[in-house]
Design a protein around this motif. Sequence first.
Motif, PDB file in Angstrom:
ATOM      1  N   ARG A   1       0.884  -1.161   0.000  1.00 37.95           N
ATOM      2  CA  ARG A   1       0.000   0.000   0.000  1.00 37.95           C
ATOM      3  C   ARG A   1       0.921   1.209   0.000  1.00 37.95           C
ATOM      4  N   ASP A   2       0.357   2.372  -0.226  1.00 37.83           N
ATOM      5  CA  ASP A   2       1.200   3.560  -0.259  1.00 37.83           C
ATOM      6  C   ASP A   2       1.563   3.957   1.155  1.00 37.83           C
ATOM      7  N   CYS A   3       2.572   3.263   1.702  1.00 39.74           N
ATOM      8  CA  CYS A   3       2.839   3.497   3.104  1.00 39.74           C
ATOM      9  C   CYS A   3       3.803   4.641   3.342  1.00 39.74           C
TER      10      CYS A   3
ATOM     11  N   ALA B   1      -1.607  20.411   3.576  1.00 35.92           N
ATOM     12  CA  ALA B   1      -0.746  19.339   4.095  1.00 35.92           C
ATOM     13  C   ALA B   1      -1.410  18.664   5.292  1.00 35.92           C
ATOM     14  N   VAL B   2      -2.039  19.467   6.136  1.00 38.07           N
ATOM     15  CA  VAL B   2      -2.704  18.888   7.309  1.00 38.07           C
ATOM     16  C   VAL B   2      -3.850  17.983   6.869  1.00 38.07           C
ATOM     17  N   TYR B   3      -4.575  18.436   5.853  1.00 38.36           N
ATOM     18  CA  TYR B   3      -5.681  17.624   5.353  1.00 38.36           C
ATOM     19  C   TYR B   3      -5.165  16.288   4.806  1.00 38.36           C
ATOM     20  N   ILE B   4      -4.108  16.377   4.011  1.00 38.47           N
ATOM     21  CA  ILE B   4      -3.536  15.152   3.434  1.00 38.47           C
ATOM     22  C   ILE B   4      -3.052  14.218   4.544  1.00 38.47           C
ATOM     23  N   ALA B   5      -2.423  14.815   5.562  1.00 39.36           N
ATOM     24  CA  ALA B   5      -1.915  14.004   6.672  1.00 39.36           C
ATOM     25  C   ALA B   5      -3.062  13.263   7.351  1.00 39.36           C
ATOM     26  N   ARG B   6      -4.156  13.965   7.561  1.00 38.74           N
ATOM     27  CA  ARG B   6      -5.304  13.330   8.219  1.00 38.74           C
ATOM     28  C   ARG B   6      -5.798  12.136   7.415  1.00 38.74           C
ATOM     29  N   GLU B   7      -5.975  12.385   6.119  1.00 42.52           N
ATOM     30  CA  GLU B   7      -6.483  11.329   5.245  1.00 42.52           C
ATOM     31  C   GLU B   7      -5.530  10.130   5.234  1.00 42.52           C
ATOM     32  N   PHE B   8      -4.254  10.455   5.127  1.00 40.71           N
ATOM     33  CA  PHE B   8      -3.254   9.403   5.044  1.00 40.71           C
ATOM     34  C   PHE B   8      -3.278   8.537   6.302  1.00 40.71           C
ATOM     35  N   LEU B   9      -3.319   9.189   7.447  1.00 37.15           N
ATOM     36  CA  LEU B   9      -3.290   8.433   8.704  1.00 37.15           C
ATOM     37  C   LEU B   9      -4.537   7.570   8.847  1.00 37.15           C
TER      38      LEU B   9
ATOM     39  N   LYS C   1      -6.218   6.291   6.395  1.00 41.50           N
ATOM     40  CA  LYS C   1      -6.085   5.172   5.460  1.00 41.50           C
ATOM     41  C   LYS C   1      -5.139   4.108   6.026  1.00 41.50           C
ATOM     42  N   MET C   2      -4.078   4.567   6.636  1.00 45.68           N
ATOM     43  CA  MET C   2      -3.080   3.622   7.135  1.00 45.68           C
ATOM     44  C   MET C   2      -3.590   2.809   8.320  1.00 45.68           C
TER      45      MET C   2
END
Lengths: 552, 758
Positions: free
Chosen positions: B487-489, B713-721, B723-724
């Motif tokens: 996955r895109d880790c 960046a904060v939004y992306i970080a939230r989404e990424f976390l 998903k992970m």
Amino acid sequence: MASAQVIKRAKYKTTVKDPGTAGVLKMAWDRFIFTPNHPNSASNLDVEFRFIKGHKNTKEGSNKPPWLNLTNDQGGSYIFEFESYPDLHTCRDFVGKSIGRSGETPTAASGKTDASLPDEQISTAELELRIKLLRENSELQKLHKQLVIGGILTEAEFWATRKKLLDRESSRKSKQRVGFKSAMISDIKPATDGRTNKVTFSLTPEVILQIFAEKPAVHAAFLKYVPNKMTEKDFWTKYFKAEYLHSTRNAVAAAAEAAEDEELAIFLRNDDILAKEARQKIRRVDPTVNMEADQGDDYMHLPDHGLFRDGGKDIIESQYELYRRTLAHDLNRHAAVVLEGRTVEVELEDTRTVAEALAKLKRVESANEDSDGTANQGILERIARITEIEDLQASHGPPLAPLCIKDPRDYFDSQQVIAVKAPAAEGKKCNLSSREAYGSLRDSISQTKQMGLLNPVVKTKDALQVFNALSHDISRTKYDVGKNPQDSVLDKLPSTTKEQLLHHWTSIQELLRHFWSSYPITSSYLYAKVNRLKDAMSQIYPQLEVCSLLIS
Amino acid sequence: MKFEIEDVTVYFPYDNIYPEQYSYMVELKRALDARGHCLLEMPTGTGKTIALLSLITSYVLSKPQSPLKLVYCTRTVHEMEKTLAELKKLHDYQVKHLGPAARILAVGLSSRKNLCVNPRVLSAENRDSVDAGCRKLTASWVRALAERNPGVPTCEFFEDYERAGSGAVLPPGVYTLQDLRAFGKQKGWCPYYLARHMVQLANVIVYSYQYLLDPKVAGIISKEMQRECVVVFDEAHNIDNVCIEALSVCVRRQTLEGATRNLHRMEQEIDRFKATDESRLRAEYQRLVEGLALRGDLRVNDTWLANPALPDDILKEAVPGNIRRADFFLRVLRRFVQYLKGRLETENVEKESPVAFVASVTNQAGIDQKTLKFCYDRLHSLMMTLEITDTDEFLHIQTICDFATLVGTYARGFSIIIEPFDERMPDVQDPVLQLSCHDASLAIKPVFDRFQTVVITSGTLSPIDLYPRLLNFNPVVSRSFTMSLTRDCICPMVLTRGSDQLPVSTKFDMRSDLGVVRNYGRLLLEMVSVVPDGIVCFFVSYSYMDEIVNSWNESGILKEIMQHKLVFIETQDVVETTLALDNYRRACDCGRGAVFFSVARGKVAEGIDFDRHYGRLVIMFGIPFQYTLSKILLARLEYLRDTFQIKEGDFLTFDALRQAAQCVGRVIRSKADYGMMIFADKRYSRHDKRSKLPGWILSHLRDAHLNLSTDMAVYIAREFLRKMAQPYDKAGSGGKKTLLSQEDIEKMGDSSLNDMLY
């Protein structure tokens, strides 16, 4: 009690909307008295705390003024508005204590009258704990009343068999400890009055504790100088002077000041104690982050070897190193102390006691560290775990917490209910033919026959552990007898008789325990005790007979 | 698991293997078969070390007729410990499957400071005093004296080790430094000398770079290694800098003053010997006349740092006549120190080639090139003769002799730069005479020549064609692996603007702008409230970090950050930094979470992993360019341009970006791990900068993430976390397998594997 009374300025309000009458609130240990400023005002109050049932107060930070609301047993309430939140907090704490105390008083008093054994000296804290236990546990209270107040056992004898209860109670009390705040102490900003060059720092015991914990040199200096060489006030004045010098980041000035004033120099210099502690700690650091070891191995960077003024390197000022303390250093130290989270368990009142308690704690810690030989093993295991690549391997199973059943009775009962219910429920839903059922049963049996019971459903070790935990309290058959409706005789009895019976049962058990524990009778004291116990037991028998007569 | 790569049965201590590990092994095996050098880049977090160790040990096991020795070089001691821990696991596995035949001896080697168990010696403050403390107890003349006079203290561990003689050997197994110390304590043998002795017999040696690269140390430790060795340089992206540093010396005022003191003391000693025991001095003279190799007849416990130049150049010649006599040699040294003093008193920056420098020394001080070249060995011999044990006091004169020897040995690849002050602090007079090496290939050349296979590997070797040029060698295999992800880790982002949409950068004209500092602060503040566990921040330099943290402290941002997480900072004090790191880890372990402020090119960035919960986010504040006005750097750039046709700008960007990549690359440990990387500088969005990042980061850097502001960046970080946090299929879904089991490997041949990867 230490602070026998509290006097604060407050406004008394009958309702929330009431503007209130200004006056003085005086709280003594059993009552509070409100005297209005205006002598002919009608709202003179004199209420005993035993009538007060509860108290509420507004929260700091909400928009409401500091109100304390005391409710009495008739449902009425007294509202006081204080001038400030600290006032409110003192009064609230006091009220809290007083209400608690007034509830206890009867038992405490009766307990005290019988504390006849001359060598008994118990602290108030312990007494309070006992009282609390009695209040929480009615059964114990009844027993206490019968045996101690009845004069069969002394207070000490009664509690001697319950040491564990007392211990556990005290440990539970200290469970929730408050750690240090994340905010740095350097954040306490001085208050200026705007006219003169004076600044004022306000110190609370918590701040002092934190300063002591973060700066062992200050701590040591305090123990050494106060109060022999200087007063506490002078001490802190010096301390903040030093802090101010640091904040100007003028190492030269700091060095100059330190040269003049020996005591001031202590605060300005780097902390020797810290350095020593660091050297000790570094030995137990995880080797996979130990950069000090690198330095020890690095012959490439002998002094004057390698590239000195390379573009990749930083410039280092080495002058006045002794008096230079950086923010980075403070931050690291602060975070380390917060992480350690050690607190001293004393009332944060007197600076001296705080300092001494902290010193004691440190001694204990260092003693512990010295004797801690297993630490290295732990580190090695940790490294082995860390170096593993987690997803290349089937997981070792999540780390399990050991089974800890708080109340085996509840657990057992609930399990039983489930066990009883489950087959019944299945029976209703299940519409397999008997043939199919038989078939599946036969299959599973033959399977077991072939494979054998190689892997038991539960590991023996675990099973044994659960078994032990559950059977630990199984001897307390009273509850099993009382709870299982089918085979309990007790349930057929009227509830009052049943309770009476159970009570007799516990008391006779208690008496027997004391009776047998008195053997061999070696002193006249024991002889007297045994006689008392014997008499008490013999008294119970006729009571039981009365009970049986009543039922039949 | 156990599988075949061509004719080698590989024992791999896990149940599964990543496809890139498999292909890494295939490439490595080719290099071993070809007996040539290789260059392999594989992303961090794909288990390079274990793949390498598995293959090489298995290779040795399946070809018992040609015993190969593995010399594994790490940059730091803690990496050494990690490597040995992995090796331990592997060894256990191999022994379990093959029985005692698979037993090997693996030792880690370090300095006395890290291995000594004698409490009296160990109580010394730093490494040099520990070394000297050891010599005071173990030097041959001290021991000879102690035999006659029992009052002279010796080291009981060393005595016991000597007494055990050839019986003093380590049983097979894997020994970390801690194990060595424990073993030494238990047997009463000195672990340091035991380990040094065992280096000759061990199958696997793990030590740090310098034991091979720095001739001063390598001359003692590694000189007797046979050709049949596989030398591995792990985390080798900085290897050129290490090589250069190994051959560079600087001379400052303090050095010269110290050297003068040293000379004075040696003179006194010589006078004393003349009065009491002149035969000794005469014996030395005789030895030098006969041209005996200096180190040949020395006992192991008498050796100290060896010649700083490459030993082979020197050993063949005899010491020149004019410095054979002790007092003549001292006179030469005194003239040389005097000459250097004169050179330091300059008002301007001077730059010279070694040839010009030597010529001027000959003219003004009357010391010729050959004499200079032998200074170090002559000093060494003299100090032995004078029975000087407190060598830590004599570091200054050693430096001077180092310098003399290097300047006398090398005619090219070096320059001598004299600076009266640092340009960054023009008002502080601190003159420095710097002999700086520009050619990384000089120090590493003997390694390439001597050993059959040298493996250079790291997570960041991009551009991979540059390294053979810098180090001047011809790899038989040169390969860069990408990372196949389940996955895109990893989630790299380039942040160009702050929360107020103004650009952020550490460019020289912008870095102290309050707006930029505030924007960086806001970025971190937003992130600490969103990201769980550990966050690591890298700054471009210590001074910049100090400045920015102070500014955050004053504006209250730091306080707000501390409400979310504890803050730890790397300082220049190694002990403090180590404790801070240890505390940081504990804060992450207990769930409180923490922020670690660190410096690119610092000690932490060099080798500490921030994997798993120790680092969910890395923020790189700025691009860690070198200080481009540094005279040394300029001289090196000039050399690179003239010799290798590498453009200055290209090299600077390459160097900065490999540091940045190195900093952020430490978040990933395995494919189950995950982490974010934020490059907070507007310059990263430019193609010429960005494209220098290693491929495995670039392939995850989406176009949409190239020009972000803080809120995005904060939004992306939230989404990424979020998903992970979801469960996923570890073996990889769809056509690509990212985790291979034993059957998978047996099923497919090499060809299909390669198809799958590329």
